[in-house]
Motif scaffolding. Structure first.
Motif, PDB file in Angstrom:
ATOM      1  N   ILE A 181       0.857  -1.175   0.000  1.00  0.00           N
ATOM      2  CA  ILE A 181       0.000   0.000   0.000  1.00  0.00           C
ATOM      3  C   ILE A 181       0.900   1.234   0.000  1.00  0.00           C
ATOM      4  CG2 ILE A 181      -1.719   1.308   1.303  1.00  0.00           C
ATOM      5  CD1 ILE A 181      -2.796  -1.290   2.359  1.00  0.00           C
ATOM      6  N   PRO A 182       0.728   2.145  -0.956  1.00  0.00           N
ATOM      7  CA  PRO A 182       1.614   3.323  -1.050  1.00  0.00           C
ATOM      8  C   PRO A 182       1.656   4.116   0.249  1.00  0.00           C
ATOM      9  CG  PRO A 182       0.189   3.146  -2.983  1.00  0.00           C
ATOM     10  CD  PRO A 182      -0.301   2.130  -1.994  1.00  0.00           C
ATOM     11  N   LYS A 183       2.872   4.497   0.658  1.00  0.00           N
ATOM     12  CA  LYS A 183       3.094   5.324   1.838  1.00  0.00           C
ATOM     13  C   LYS A 183       2.436   4.721   3.083  1.00  0.00           C
ATOM     14  CE  LYS A 183       3.407   9.509  -0.971  1.00  0.00           C
ATOM     15  NZ  LYS A 183       2.858  10.866  -1.238  1.00  0.00           N
ATOM     16  N   SER A 184       2.577   3.433   3.229  1.00  0.00           N
ATOM     17  CA  SER A 184       1.935   2.746   4.342  1.00  0.00           C
ATOM     18  C   SER A 184       2.833   1.626   4.846  1.00  0.00           C
ATOM     19  CB  SER A 184       0.582   2.178   3.898  1.00  0.00           C
ATOM     20  OG  SER A 184       0.033   1.325   4.873  1.00  0.00           O
ATOM     21  N   SER A 185       2.554   1.156   6.046  1.00  0.00           N
ATOM     22  CA  SER A 185       3.272   0.009   6.603  1.00  0.00           C
ATOM     23  C   SER A 185       2.544  -1.295   6.299  1.00  0.00           C
ATOM     24  CB  SER A 185       3.414   0.168   8.122  1.00  0.00           C
ATOM     25  OG  SER A 185       2.135   0.176   8.742  1.00  0.00           O
ATOM     26  N   GLN A 186       1.479  -1.228   5.538  1.00  0.00           N
ATOM     27  CA  GLN A 186       0.674  -2.411   5.246  1.00  0.00           C
ATOM     28  C   GLN A 186       0.997  -2.980   3.863  1.00  0.00           C
ATOM     29  OE1 GLN A 186      -3.260  -0.837   5.730  1.00  0.00           O
ATOM     30  NE2 GLN A 186      -3.229  -1.072   7.951  1.00  0.00           N
TER      31      GLN A 186
ATOM     32  N   GLN B 221       0.853 -11.986  13.050  1.00  0.00           N
ATOM     33  CA  GLN B 221      -0.274 -12.637  12.404  1.00  0.00           C
ATOM     34  C   GLN B 221      -0.916 -11.678  11.392  1.00  0.00           C
ATOM     35  OE1 GLN B 221      -0.976 -15.914  12.938  1.00  0.00           O
ATOM     36  NE2 GLN B 221       0.897 -15.773  14.179  1.00  0.00           N
ATOM     37  N   PRO B 222      -1.500 -12.205  10.324  1.00  0.00           N
ATOM     38  CA  PRO B 222      -2.129 -11.324   9.334  1.00  0.00           C
ATOM     39  C   PRO B 222      -3.317 -10.572   9.923  1.00  0.00           C
ATOM     40  CG  PRO B 222      -2.655 -13.629   8.883  1.00  0.00           C
ATOM     41  CD  PRO B 222      -1.606 -13.634   9.939  1.00  0.00           C
ATOM     42  N   ARG B 223      -3.494  -9.326   9.469  1.00  0.00           N
ATOM     43  CA  ARG B 223      -4.634  -8.531   9.936  1.00  0.00           C
ATOM     44  C   ARG B 223      -5.932  -9.029   9.302  1.00  0.00           C
ATOM     45  NH1 ARG B 223      -4.174  -2.212   9.626  1.00  0.00           N
ATOM     46  NH2 ARG B 223      -6.304  -2.584  10.366  1.00  0.00           N
TER      47      ARG B 223
ATOM     48  N   GLY C 111      -2.066 -12.514  -9.021  1.00  0.00           N
ATOM     49  CA  GLY C 111      -1.974 -11.079  -9.220  1.00  0.00           C
ATOM     50  C   GLY C 111      -2.579 -10.308  -8.074  1.00  0.00           C
ATOM     51  N   LEU C 112      -1.932  -9.194  -7.706  1.00  0.00           N
ATOM     52  CA  LEU C 112      -2.404  -8.311  -6.642  1.00  0.00           C
ATOM     53  C   LEU C 112      -2.173  -6.870  -7.079  1.00  0.00           C
ATOM     54  CD1 LEU C 112      -0.734  -9.879  -3.473  1.00  0.00           C
ATOM     55  CD2 LEU C 112      -3.170  -9.909  -3.934  1.00  0.00           C
ATOM     56  N   ALA C 113      -3.160  -5.997  -6.834  1.00  0.00           N
ATOM     57  CA  ALA C 113      -2.979  -4.578  -7.118  1.00  0.00           C
ATOM     58  C   ALA C 113      -3.801  -3.767  -6.133  1.00  0.00           C
ATOM     59  CB  ALA C 113      -3.391  -4.246  -8.554  1.00  0.00           C
ATOM     60  N   VAL C 114      -3.169  -2.764  -5.517  1.00  0.00           N
ATOM     61  CA  VAL C 114      -3.835  -1.903  -4.552  1.00  0.00           C
ATOM     62  C   VAL C 114      -4.202  -0.595  -5.235  1.00  0.00           C
ATOM     63  CG1 VAL C 114      -3.662  -0.784  -2.297  1.00  0.00           C
ATOM     64  CG2 VAL C 114      -2.461  -2.931  -2.717  1.00  0.00           C
ATOM     65  N   SER C 115      -5.415  -0.089  -4.990  1.00  0.00           N
ATOM     66  CA  SER C 115      -5.862   1.158  -5.607  1.00  0.00           C
ATOM     67  C   SER C 115      -5.028   2.332  -5.109  1.00  0.00           C
ATOM     68  CB  SER C 115      -7.336   1.399  -5.300  1.00  0.00           C
ATOM     69  OG  SER C 115      -7.540   1.593  -3.911  1.00  0.00           O
ATOM     70  N   PRO C 116      -4.942   3.420  -5.895  1.00  0.00           N
ATOM     71  CA  PRO C 116      -4.129   4.579  -5.481  1.00  0.00           C
ATOM     72  C   PRO C 116      -4.537   5.176  -4.144  1.00  0.00           C
ATOM     73  CG  PRO C 116      -4.697   4.733  -7.815  1.00  0.00           C
ATOM     74  CD  PRO C 116      -5.469   3.569  -7.259  1.00  0.00           C
ATOM     75  N   ASP C 117      -5.826   5.101  -3.798  1.00  0.00           N
ATOM     76  CA  ASP C 117      -6.257   5.639  -2.510  1.00  0.00           C
ATOM     77  C   ASP C 117      -6.244   4.587  -1.400  1.00  0.00           C
ATOM     78  OD1 ASP C 117      -8.409   4.018  -3.077  1.00  0.00           O
ATOM     79  OD2 ASP C 117      -9.895   5.626  -3.136  1.00  0.00           O
ATOM     80  N   SER C 118      -5.729   3.399  -1.711  1.00  0.00           N
ATOM     81  CA  SER C 118      -5.555   2.305  -0.743  1.00  0.00           C
ATOM     82  C   SER C 118      -6.859   1.737  -0.202  1.00  0.00           C
ATOM     83  CB  SER C 118      -4.673   2.755   0.435  1.00  0.00           C
ATOM     84  OG  SER C 118      -3.445   3.273  -0.018  1.00  0.00           O
ATOM     85  N   SER C 119      -7.983   2.056  -0.823  1.00  0.00           N
ATOM     86  CA  SER C 119      -9.271   1.592  -0.304  1.00  0.00           C
ATOM     87  C   SER C 119      -9.694   0.249  -0.884  1.00  0.00           C
ATOM     88  CB  SER C 119     -10.362   2.624  -0.594  1.00  0.00           C
ATOM     89  OG  SER C 119     -10.599   2.733  -1.992  1.00  0.00           O
ATOM     90  N   GLN C 120      -9.109  -0.138  -2.031  1.00  0.00           N
ATOM     91  CA  GLN C 120      -9.520  -1.363  -2.703  1.00  0.00           C
ATOM     92  C   GLN C 120      -8.308  -2.203  -3.096  1.00  0.00           C
ATOM     93  OE1 GLN C 120     -11.991   0.471  -5.863  1.00  0.00           O
ATOM     94  NE2 GLN C 120     -13.717  -0.651  -4.977  1.00  0.00           N
TER      95      GLN C 120
ATOM     96  N   MET D 235      -3.410  -9.811   4.529  1.00  0.00           N
ATOM     97  CA  MET D 235      -2.985  -8.441   4.765  1.00  0.00           C
ATOM     98  C   MET D 235      -2.137  -8.393   6.022  1.00  0.00           C
ATOM     99  SD  MET D 235      -5.353  -5.062   5.321  1.00  0.00           S
ATOM    100  CE  MET D 235      -4.618  -3.442   5.590  1.00  0.00           C
ATOM    101  N   TRP D 236      -0.970  -7.755   5.908  1.00  0.00           N
ATOM    102  CA  TRP D 236      -0.020  -7.687   7.015  1.00  0.00           C
ATOM    103  C   TRP D 236       0.237  -6.230   7.384  1.00  0.00           C
ATOM    104  CZ3 TRP D 236       1.624 -12.584   8.511  1.00  0.00           C
ATOM    105  CH2 TRP D 236       1.438 -13.601   7.572  1.00  0.00           C
TER     106      TRP D 236
END
Length: 341
Positions: A86-91, A111-113, A125-134, A103-104
């Motif tokens: 996740i951009p600019k995040s610890s997740q 343990q995973p969140r 495949g994995l992709a996180v949205s720019p606003d990190s909501s999806q 999700m960690w």
């Protein structure tokens, strides 16, 4: 899955708090050779010793299939996993052959969140949205799922026959998701309803990976292949025309990863590719000219490439773990290996 400190320091190795996290191990110094420079009319192979680099005991005991940078000091790597940050995040998220997505949190417990379950086959495949909501996930089961990151619930599902997903990435500042497939195509999905918005012309070989430029105007995909057949990267326009712009040919085996390099590195726009032929290549994005090749001898197939910071790349390999590479402009454009772990 491992969390690694990739900034080089001379302090002795230390353990970190997560059970799934380690730092670099025993250090050794080695000399590297076998680099390639490109002149106007010929390729010059340099068999000279370059700077010593630091080699640590491998963080992984097996093939490293993916590496992603959390920041300039930390990276996440996976053996059989896929990883998305996740951009600019610890997740960050991981996916594996158990069909699960987890999700960690770097600052949380070991343990995973969250655990997301919805695919019938391995998640590829994995992709996180720019606003990190999806989060968008894709699988060998021919499906894409769209998840709400906060609730962990699947909100959209789409399936296309024979669409075996190989990679996903989200277009910056847009509701679009780019996806490569074993059916040799590159698809652009609209996350609003998870519908195919555009399908680029099919290539001759399986598309293994895709990446979108920071401005969202262009994307790269790369192909599998053997003996120089296929083994290329392709630059596409993501704006109105959505045409093929340029191709980058010169690898001799499957190109597994491709990235846009930060513009601060050079006066011209650059991309980098890594291949199963043990080579990382730097290309002029506009002309398709190969500017430099680094051969990571003994590494085996190179599986993943990630931008670490303004001058660094991380490269994952079959045999020698993760390689830390640095761009050098002191004597023209060069790429050097400075550490392996």
């Amino acid at each position: 899955m491992l969390l690694l400190r990739c900034q080089l320091k001379q302090a002795p190795p230390q353990k970190v708090s997560f059970r799934f996290c380690v730092v670099m191990g025993k250090q050794q110094s080695k000399l590297k050779h076998s680099t390639y420079k490109y002149g106007p009319d010929e390729i010059i192979e340099e068999r000279i010793q370059t700077k010593a680099f630091q080699e640590y005991s491998p963080a992984h005991m097996d093939t490293v299939s993916v590496v992603a940078a959390l920041n300039s000091d930390l990276c996440v790597s996976g053996g059989k996993d896929k990883v998305a940050c996740i951009p600019k995040s610890s997740q960050f998220f991981s996916a594996s052959r158990d069909r699960m997505v987890m999700m960690w949190d770097l600052h949380g417990s070991s343990q995973p969140r969250q655990q997301l379950c919805g695919h019938a086959m391995v998640v590829t495949g994995l992709a996180v949205s720019p606003d990190s909501s999806q989060l968008c996930t894709g699988s060998r089961d021919n499906t894409l799922l769209l998840w709400d990151v906060v609730t962990g619930q699947s909100v959209e599902r789409a399936s296309v026959s024979r669409n075996v997903v190989t990679h996903l990435c989200w277009v910056p500042r847009e509701p679009y998701i780019l996806q490569t497939s074993e059916d040799k195509t590159l698809r652009l999905w609209d996350s609003r309803g998870l519908q195919v918005a555009h399908m680029f012309p099919a290539k001759q070989h399986i598309q293994t990976y895709c990446e979108v430029s920071v401005d969202g105007h262009k994307c790269i995909s790369c192909s599998n292949g053997f003996g120089g057949e296929g083994c290329e990267a392709t630059l596409w326009d993501l704006r109105q025309t959505r045409n093929r712009i340029c191709e980058y040919k010169g690898h001799f085996q499957t190109v597994a990863s491709c990235v846009f390099l930060p513009r601060a590195l050079a006066l011209m726009p650059l991309i980098a590719t890594s291949s199963h032929d043990c080579k990382v290549k730097i290309w002029n994005q506009d002309t398709g000219a190969c500017l430099f090749t680094l051969s990571l001898d003994g590494s085996g197939p190179l599986t993943s490439l990630a931008v670490g910071d303004a001058i660094s790349l991380l490269c994952a390999s079959f045999n020698r773990g993760i390689h830390l590479l640095r761009m050098d402009h002191s004597q023209g454009l060069e790429l050097q290996e400075v550490a392996a772990f």
